[in-house]
Enzyme design. Structure first.
Site, PDB file in Angstrom:
ATOM      1  N   LYS A 151       0.838  -1.211   0.000  1.00 46.47           N
ATOM      2  CA  LYS A 151       0.000   0.000   0.000  1.00 46.47           C
ATOM      3  C   LYS A 151       0.869   1.255   0.000  1.00 46.47           C
ATOM      4  O   LYS A 151       0.588   2.226  -0.700  1.00 46.47           O
ATOM      5  CB  LYS A 151      -0.932  -0.015   1.228  1.00 46.47           C
ATOM      6  N   ASP A 154     -11.218   2.775   4.286  1.00 49.02           N
ATOM      7  CA  ASP A 154     -11.549   1.345   4.252  1.00 49.02           C
ATOM      8  C   ASP A 154     -13.059   1.128   4.149  1.00 49.02           C
ATOM      9  O   ASP A 154     -13.514   0.025   3.865  1.00 49.02           O
ATOM     10  CB  ASP A 154     -11.049   0.658   5.535  1.00 49.02           C
ATOM     11  N   GLN A 158      -4.369  -1.204   9.879  1.00 46.29           N
ATOM     12  CA  GLN A 158      -4.281  -2.546   9.299  1.00 46.29           C
ATOM     13  C   GLN A 158      -4.810  -3.600  10.275  1.00 46.29           C
ATOM     14  O   GLN A 158      -4.389  -3.670  11.421  1.00 46.29           O
ATOM     15  CB  GLN A 158      -2.813  -2.848   8.926  1.00 46.29           C
TER      16      GLN A 158
END
Ligand code: NAP
Length: 309
Positions: A54, A124, A98
């Site tokens: 990412k 997200d 994460q």
């Protein structure tokens, strides 16, 4: 080997290219690039790998990506304080923590963290406000993996409207939003899970079958209607030799397993390629799309914050 392979790397590259002019325009207007804050707690090797992909992809697309690390011993309060600082930062348009978090943070920690992220920076798409907006079909930040699957279908010329779709898996991050997005595109959707009866027979009714259960090679040919589109979301690390040999028989990837004693496979058995009409490979299918959609969401969040929407 009949199935057309749907190339996630190529589709992801197209999405990333389409984001570039937006990044440039934002940077020129704001005097800084769109900013993404990524928080990694602990040293889970899979998370390290996802996060480094990412960071790399974000940098290549002209975003500012800050990786903030906390040790595995960090408390939930420490993590929430970091999220709060990112919420208040003017330089960060998107925030990603994460998952999974270390077990020591306690049950429900991930949900508390997702709930704490400013919904306007929730790239997200896991915050309850964004999930609610998704249900009402008015979200602008949608979970990256399922929205990447929709992009893949669209950009591969696979029709959704009116088709039968079956999603195996009902998690908050993949299965449920996937089903909702397919529904919004007027597919007739069935969601399956571990208590579903006659799973193979149900799955075999699908024109579009999405496997998101996290079971290596689980979806065999009996689950698939001939000619169906099969989307393999699974990312499973296999270290068991017998399993690896059965899933990779005849594939050059078997040599990779023999060297590393570990390999990533999907939820769909390779034999499905003989019967499906189109299939996403693992690796190189859905994974790259997830990252491309994260970048897209970050730019969307940056633009919306700048314009005060
Ligand atoms: P999860 O939270 O563990 O959910 C798995 C779902 O599959 C659950 O709903 C579970 O049912 C269902 N399931 C498990 N075993 C089953 C079985 N034998 N029959 C039918 N249903 C079964 O997993 P997730 O986070 O959704 O992730 C799913 C997979 O996608 C994993 O391999 C993950 O690594 C991968 N993934 C990939 C990406 C990507 O970018 N490609 C992104 C996210 C996740 P119950 O609800 O009844 O337990």
């Amino acid at each position: 080997m009949g199935a057309r392979l749907l190339d996630g790397l190529a589709v992801a590259a197209t999405i990333r290219e389409s984001v570039m002019p937006r990044v440039q325009a934002f940077t020129a207007r704001a005097g800084r690039p769109p900013g993404l804050g990524i928080v990694l707690v602990g040293d889970n090797p899979a998370s390290e790998l996802y996060v480094s992909s990412k960071v790399k992809a974000g940098g290549e697309s002209g975003l500012r990506v800050d990786l903030q690390r906390l040790p595995a011993t960090a408390t939930l309060d420490e993590l929430l304080r970091l999220v709060d600082a990112l919420n208040r930062s003017d330089q960060h348009d998107g925030i990603l923590v994460q998952d999974p978090l270390p077990e020591a943070m306690g049950k429900g920690a991930s949900q508390r963290v997702f709930d704490a992220i400013d919904p306007a920076k929730d790239v997200d798409g896991f915050h309850p406000i964004n999930v609610g907006k998704l249900v009402q079909q008015r979200a602008h930040l949608v979970a990256c993996t399922p929205s990447g699957v929709i992009e893949m279908l669209d950009r591969s010329g696979i029709a959704i409207e009116g088709r039968r779709a079956v999603v195996i898996g009902r998690s908050d991050i993949v299965g449920k939003p996937m089903a909702m997005l397919l529904l919004h595109r007027s597919a007739t959707v069935t969601i399956c899970h571990s208590k579903t009866r006659d799973l193979a027979a149900l799955a075999a009714e699908a024109d579009i079958l999405v496997a998101a259960l996290g079971r290596p090679g689980f979806v065999t040919r009996t689950f698939v209607k001939p000619g169906a589109t099969v989307i393999d979301v699974g990312i499973n690390r296999v270290t068991d030799e017998a399993l690896a040999r059965s899933l990779l028989a005849g594939s050059p990837r078997l040599a990779v397993f023999e060297r590393r004693r570990s390999i990533v496979v999907g939820d769909v058995h390779p034999e499905v390629a003989e019967i499906a009409g189109a299939l996403t490979p693992v690796p190189g299918g859905v994974g790259p799309l997830t990252i491309a959609m994260l970048l897209k969401n970050t730019v969307t969040a940056a633009e919306a914050r700048k314009s005060g929407k």
